[in-house]
Design a protein around this motif. Structure first.
Motif, PDB file in Angstrom:
ATOM      1  N   PRO A  49      13.577  20.056  53.816  1.00  0.00           N
ATOM      2  CA  PRO A  49      14.127  18.812  53.258  1.00  0.00           C
ATOM      3  C   PRO A  49      13.354  18.322  52.034  1.00  0.00           C
ATOM      4  O   PRO A  49      12.191  18.701  51.824  1.00  0.00           O
ATOM      5  CB  PRO A  49      13.998  17.818  54.411  1.00  0.00           C
ATOM      6  N   ALA A  50      13.993  17.479  51.263  1.00  0.00           N
ATOM      7  CA  ALA A  50      13.354  16.886  50.081  1.00  0.00           C
ATOM      8  C   ALA A  50      12.088  16.143  50.505  1.00  0.00           C
ATOM      9  O   ALA A  50      12.057  15.487  51.550  1.00  0.00           O
ATOM     10  CB  ALA A  50      14.315  15.930  49.394  1.00  0.00           C
ATOM     11  N   GLY A  51      11.055  16.284  49.718  1.00  0.00           N
ATOM     12  CA  GLY A  51       9.792  15.622  50.015  1.00  0.00           C
ATOM     13  C   GLY A  51       8.818  16.469  50.816  1.00  0.00           C
ATOM     14  O   GLY A  51       7.642  16.132  50.917  1.00  0.00           O
ATOM     15  N   HIS A  52       9.273  17.552  51.399  1.00  0.00           N
ATOM     16  CA  HIS A  52       8.374  18.430  52.160  1.00  0.00           C
ATOM     17  C   HIS A  52       7.441  19.138  51.177  1.00  0.00           C
ATOM     18  O   HIS A  52       7.885  19.626  50.140  1.00  0.00           O
ATOM     19  CB  HIS A  52       9.179  19.458  52.948  1.00  0.00           C
ATOM     20  N   PRO A  53       6.146  19.200  51.473  1.00  0.00           N
ATOM     21  CA  PRO A  53       5.193  19.791  50.516  1.00  0.00           C
ATOM     22  C   PRO A  53       5.433  21.272  50.216  1.00  0.00           C
ATOM     23  O   PRO A  53       5.071  21.746  49.137  1.00  0.00           O
ATOM     24  CB  PRO A  53       3.826  19.582  51.169  1.00  0.00           C
ATOM     25  N   SER A  54       6.067  22.005  51.114  1.00  0.00           N
ATOM     26  CA  SER A  54       6.305  23.442  50.899  1.00  0.00           C
ATOM     27  C   SER A  54       7.742  23.741  50.479  1.00  0.00           C
ATOM     28  O   SER A  54       8.156  24.893  50.487  1.00  0.00           O
ATOM     29  CB  SER A  54       5.979  24.219  52.178  1.00  0.00           C
ATOM     30  N   ARG A  55       8.489  22.727  50.111  1.00  0.00           N
ATOM     31  CA  ARG A  55       9.911  22.885  49.786  1.00  0.00           C
ATOM     32  C   ARG A  55      10.166  23.950  48.720  1.00  0.00           C
ATOM     33  O   ARG A  55      11.156  24.662  48.770  1.00  0.00           O
ATOM     34  CB  ARG A  55      10.474  21.552  49.319  1.00  0.00           C
ATOM     35  N   TYR A  56       9.280  24.062  47.738  1.00  0.00           N
ATOM     36  CA  TYR A  56       9.517  24.975  46.627  1.00  0.00           C
ATOM     37  C   TYR A  56       8.816  26.323  46.792  1.00  0.00           C
ATOM     38  O   TYR A  56       8.861  27.142  45.886  1.00  0.00           O
ATOM     39  CB  TYR A  56       9.098  24.314  45.315  1.00  0.00           C
ATOM     40  N   MET A  61      13.093  29.450  50.470  1.00  0.00           N
ATOM     41  CA  MET A  61      14.268  29.345  49.610  1.00  0.00           C
ATOM     42  C   MET A  61      15.157  30.565  49.818  1.00  0.00           C
ATOM     43  O   MET A  61      14.690  31.607  50.278  1.00  0.00           O
ATOM     44  CB  MET A  61      13.846  29.252  48.137  1.00  0.00           C
ATOM     45  N   LYS A  62      16.438  30.412  49.500  1.00  0.00           N
ATOM     46  CA  LYS A  62      17.386  31.516  49.578  1.00  0.00           C
ATOM     47  C   LYS A  62      18.187  31.561  48.284  1.00  0.00           C
ATOM     48  O   LYS A  62      18.582  30.525  47.755  1.00  0.00           O
ATOM     49  CB  LYS A  62      18.354  31.321  50.741  1.00  0.00           C
ATOM     50  N   ALA A  63      18.432  32.755  47.786  1.00  0.00           N
ATOM     51  CA  ALA A  63      19.286  32.961  46.625  1.00  0.00           C
ATOM     52  C   ALA A  63      20.692  33.224  47.152  1.00  0.00           C
ATOM     53  O   ALA A  63      20.937  34.232  47.814  1.00  0.00           O
ATOM     54  CB  ALA A  63      18.794  34.144  45.803  1.00  0.00           C
ATOM     55  N   LEU A  64      21.613  32.288  46.900  1.00  0.00           N
ATOM     56  CA  LEU A  64      22.953  32.380  47.467  1.00  0.00           C
ATOM     57  C   LEU A  64      24.019  32.354  46.380  1.00  0.00           C
ATOM     58  O   LEU A  64      23.851  31.706  45.344  1.00  0.00           O
ATOM     59  CB  LEU A  64      23.210  31.200  48.414  1.00  0.00           C
ATOM     60  N   CYS A  65      25.122  33.031  46.654  1.00  0.00           N
ATOM     61  CA  CYS A  65      26.287  32.918  45.774  1.00  0.00           C
ATOM     62  C   CYS A  65      26.946  31.565  46.084  1.00  0.00           C
ATOM     63  O   CYS A  65      26.655  30.935  47.111  1.00  0.00           O
ATOM     64  CB  CYS A  65      27.254  34.076  46.008  1.00  0.00           C
TER      65      CYS A  65
END
Length: 86
Positions: A49-56, A61-65
């Motif tokens: 979720p937004a604000g999580h320190p490991s979000r980026y 993360m997933k690369a999605l069509c």
């Protein structure tokens, strides 16, 4: 675009911001969608979720069509509504 948030509706500038650069770098590392494996990715999806320190962090993360990204978000909305009783 698959995300209807207001900031996504704004016109793109000629110089990308840091979020756009980071997401493009991530997508450039993946030749195919990580969900269906059939189409080139167009969306960088964040599992945290937004604000999580490991979000980026790329591991979250997933690369999605676009079709897979839309399906993923539609599913999450349905689950959330059923949990809340809506």
């Amino acid at each position: 675009m698959s995300n209807p948030r207001a900031w996504r509706g704004k016109g793109r500038t000629t110089t990308p911001n840091s979020r756009q650069k980071r997401n493009r770098l991530f997508l450039d590392e993946h030749a195919l969608c990580q969900s269906c494996g059939k189409r080139p990715p167009a969306e960088a999806h964040h599992d945290l979720p937004a604000g999580h320190p490991s979000r980026y962090d790329w591991q979250f993360m997933k690369a999605l069509c676009v079709p897979c990204h839309v399906t993923l978000h539609q599913h999450r909305v349905r689950v959330y509504k059923s949990i809340r009783g809506g």
